[in-house]
Design an enzyme around this catalytic site. Structure first.
Site, mmCIF file in Angstrom:
data_model
loop_
_atom_site.group_PDB
_atom_site.id
_atom_site.type_symbol
_atom_site.label_atom_id
_atom_site.label_comp_id
_atom_site.label_asym_id
_atom_site.label_seq_id
_atom_site.Cartn_x
_atom_site.Cartn_y
_atom_site.Cartn_z
ATOM 1 N N CYS A 271 0.846 -1.196 0.000
ATOM 2 C CA CYS A 271 0.000 0.000 0.000
ATOM 3 C C CYS A 271 0.877 1.240 0.000
ATOM 4 C CB CYS A 271 -0.937 -0.001 1.199
ATOM 5 S SG CYS A 271 -0.152 0.400 2.759
ATOM 6 N N GLY B 49 6.510 -2.010 -4.893
ATOM 7 C CA GLY B 49 6.674 -1.205 -3.685
ATOM 8 C C GLY B 49 5.586 -0.151 -3.521
ATOM 9 N N HIS B 50 5.614 0.496 -2.387
ATOM 10 C CA HIS B 50 4.573 1.495 -2.076
ATOM 11 C C HIS B 50 4.632 2.683 -3.031
ATOM 12 C CE1 HIS B 50 7.320 3.404 1.271
ATOM 13 N NE2 HIS B 50 8.007 3.079 0.215
ATOM 14 N N ASN B 51 3.451 3.149 -3.375
ATOM 15 C CA ASN B 51 3.282 4.346 -4.199
ATOM 16 C C ASN B 51 3.734 4.174 -5.645
ATOM 17 O OD1 ASN B 51 3.647 5.363 -1.211
ATOM 18 N ND2 ASN B 51 2.480 6.938 -2.284
#
Lengths: 315, 315, 315
Positions: free
Chosen positions: C208, C229-231
């Site tokens: 997330c 990975g995040h974002n």
């Protein structure tokens, strides 16, 4: 199972007819009275004289190095013999009769499965589909996200967070090989110890030790899809980035950083405060902290220089 | 669904108005009467004349190569047509009405989910959160650790051990591509066969075959976090170390060793007794056993020599 | 929690005694009234003057850049302060009281766990051991294979297929570091959005966002054992082959292809229609579509030339 039974099972020679009971297998260094050990690598030869094992499987040429009260079980393939024997001492999946104990203010989701002998501390959350094997000890304020699996005997410290799908304590990848090319499983009887304040990402795997413990020290942070082999030690406050891997019996000092997709071979020691760049591959121990890159590994500065040289080749 | 229905669904030309029922899709070589096949790669052209398929999707220029009794379905994009058609023949997740049969002395944990049509042998342990899909066959003395998922139709041999979180039989990664850049799923109707004495680590994935079987032969040992693509064949007594990967349709001979994080491209054949060093990447078939390293791959001795030369460049 | 409470919790100076309530943390750009923000990287300095945050944690030397109505919370380690504060705003695992709503013709297996606030559309299949966290929204005709875990607040579009063991929405790997080498978790409050027609393989992990959303756009196909990975933003119709990885905050344009075991560093932008060969490693943004290979990355043609040159060195 007595020492004589072991000799008979493995069909090997025994230096002494001996009816003392064997309770398990261990390394020369860690074996206690009642345990059996083995010499499969000459570098451990010096430990023969001081072993407390009741019997040792070893080649005939080394049997004179054993103390008088230790039975020699003679084999030219001691590792294969230990593997064959290990099944007899494999721990059962279910064992204890003691119902699990769940601490105050801890939540266990209905589809979690908790075996006997488990203790869960206070303030924990054990979510759906989590499996906690026999005799696992879990500290306080631990969060186990859905579908985490923790094999028997593992120890999880306070404030640990483990994300979905990760596996702690699965069998290490250990086999002895026969001359005809078959692989005989060495049953793994150790565990994993995870100290306080460790966070483990999703779908990461941490194998249990063959004997003793795989050990993740306090404050280390381990990302997703990482492999940690049996008997590794990850020092305090290490950072392991996604898809990195540690082969068995490697030790990281404190504050080691492993970049994404980096890896180490087995039986290495990595100095504290070492940074391994993404994709680096370590095949020798590192005695001095610093930044390293590449495969084969080199100092990061040198790696940058090599890339500049290679770029010139192309001109 | 008749051949005419297929032509209408895909909006393509049909050499013959034909009301015979189509039961599925298969390769030219393996298709039986009642199945539809396709020619998407000219290297399979020679199989047109002997196919037993009832109909074949293929370019107009190739239709004359078909036997008289085989209907030609004309398309310049046969692979795309097959992908579009495959959804109609995708097997349902649940199908059989036959209640699962569990052998003597087998333990099934309460949260395991076993579909209809499954047979589990004797002496098995099916732990919490395990999913066993429709019509899966499981031999004797099999251990499925928590949260293992086995998709429908797979076959698991005696004494197999699968560790937590591993997935057997998930859909292969197969798509046809439209001219506008969309990817159309080719539904995967094959299975995975795992022979006796295989051990599979934690969080490993083995995809089912698009047609036929992905196949892991007896005695092979597969570590954690490994990818085995659709239609691969892993020979007897292979060793695959953690985080290695096989792209689709690659065959390993017996006793191949793949080091950690090594990988192969698809549609390759690797000679028996080949050892691939950690991190090696294979892009061509290997016809002679030996030790290989690097990416691009070379003999390990040569790789060592290359590294020595590169080290000199830096001086 | 008021602005003054925050200052007291973090033991930092506050430019204004302020009792307005703080509801969460966000970036300078996205923060709304009532939220707190921070300046940890000078490249975001230009966003200070227009932020709508009620308070900003930043170094003393930058506080004059804030609008008059925004409270300055003074720290020379703003990122560490945000991490310490983030725990106070971490979303609970369970929150809503609204029972889940399951659409028509959807099947939910008995051992699936669906939290409150969830909406599942029509024609969905939610298989055994699946976890769907609080307030997740799931479209129509979605298939979630066994033991998939979807963390709270995620959004899954129509026709999405997610294979066994994959994890959507696990916490991004984000920590602030103290001077003594400890890592303080930055609680991740964002989600994952997966658009329609996406397929995700087995044992893949998609983290997330720390704030906002990790975003997989329509029609993308993601294989097994992949890390996102995040974002990150994955554009429309991308193809990610097994064991590839994206570090945090990287954006792929449409129709990017990532070969097996390839990877990108974080905070990069990859041009549409870029193909990254198997094992390639991207450390800089790619502004022009094409085929790239190697690590360091180069045009594929150049990489082939380099390999030819290296082969010559060996002669």
């Amino acid at each position: 199972m007595t020492v004589s039974d072991v000799a008979q099972l493995l069909q090997i020679e025994c230096s002494d007819s001996n009816e003392s009971t064997i309770s398990g297998i261990n390394t020369l260094r860690d074996a206690a009275k009642g345990e059996i050990s083995f010499l499969s690598d000459s570098k451990y030869e010096k430990e023969l004289s001081s072993t407390k094992a009741s019997a040792v499987i070893l080649p005939a040429s080394k049997s004179h190095l054993l103390p008088d009260n230790v039975v020699a079980l003679i084999s030219e393939e001691p590792y294969l013999m230990v593997a064959k024997l290990s099944k007899s001492f494999a721990k059962p999946i279910q064992s204890s009769d003691i119902k699990p104990i769940i601490g105050e203010n801890s939540t266990v989701f209905p589809t979690a499965h908790i075996e006997n002998g488990v203790k869960v501390g206070s303030g924990c959350t054990v979510m759906s589909g989590v499996y906690i094997g026999a005799d696992v000890l879990i500290g306080d304020n631990v969060t186990l996200y859905p579908n985490v699996s923790i094999y028997r005997d593992c120890v999880i410290g306070n404030n640990v967070i483990i994300h979905s799908g990760s596996v702690v304590g699965s069998d290490g990848f250990g086999y002895a090989h026969t001359k005809s090319g078959e692989h005989i499983k060495l049953y793994q009887n150790g565990n994993v110890i995870i100290e306080e304040d460790v966070e483990i990402g999703a779908n990461t795997t941490i194998d249990c030790a063959v004997f003793g413990s795989t050990w993740i020290k306090k404050g280390s942070k381990i990302d997703n899809l990482i492999q940690i082999g049996h008997n590794c030690i990850v020092g305090e406050h290490c950072i392991l980035v996604s898809q990195s891997g540690l082969a068995g019996s490697t030790t990281l000092g404190r504050n080691v950083v492993m970049g994404g997709q980096s890896a180490t071979a087995g039986h290495l020691s990595i100095a504290p405060f070492t940074t391994l760049a993404a994709r680096s591959g370590v095949t020798k121990s590192i005695t001095k902290g610093g930044v390293y890159s590449g495969f084969p590994l080199m100092e990061h500065k040198l790696w940058l220089k090599l890339q500049a040289k290679l770029a010139k080749i192309l001109q």
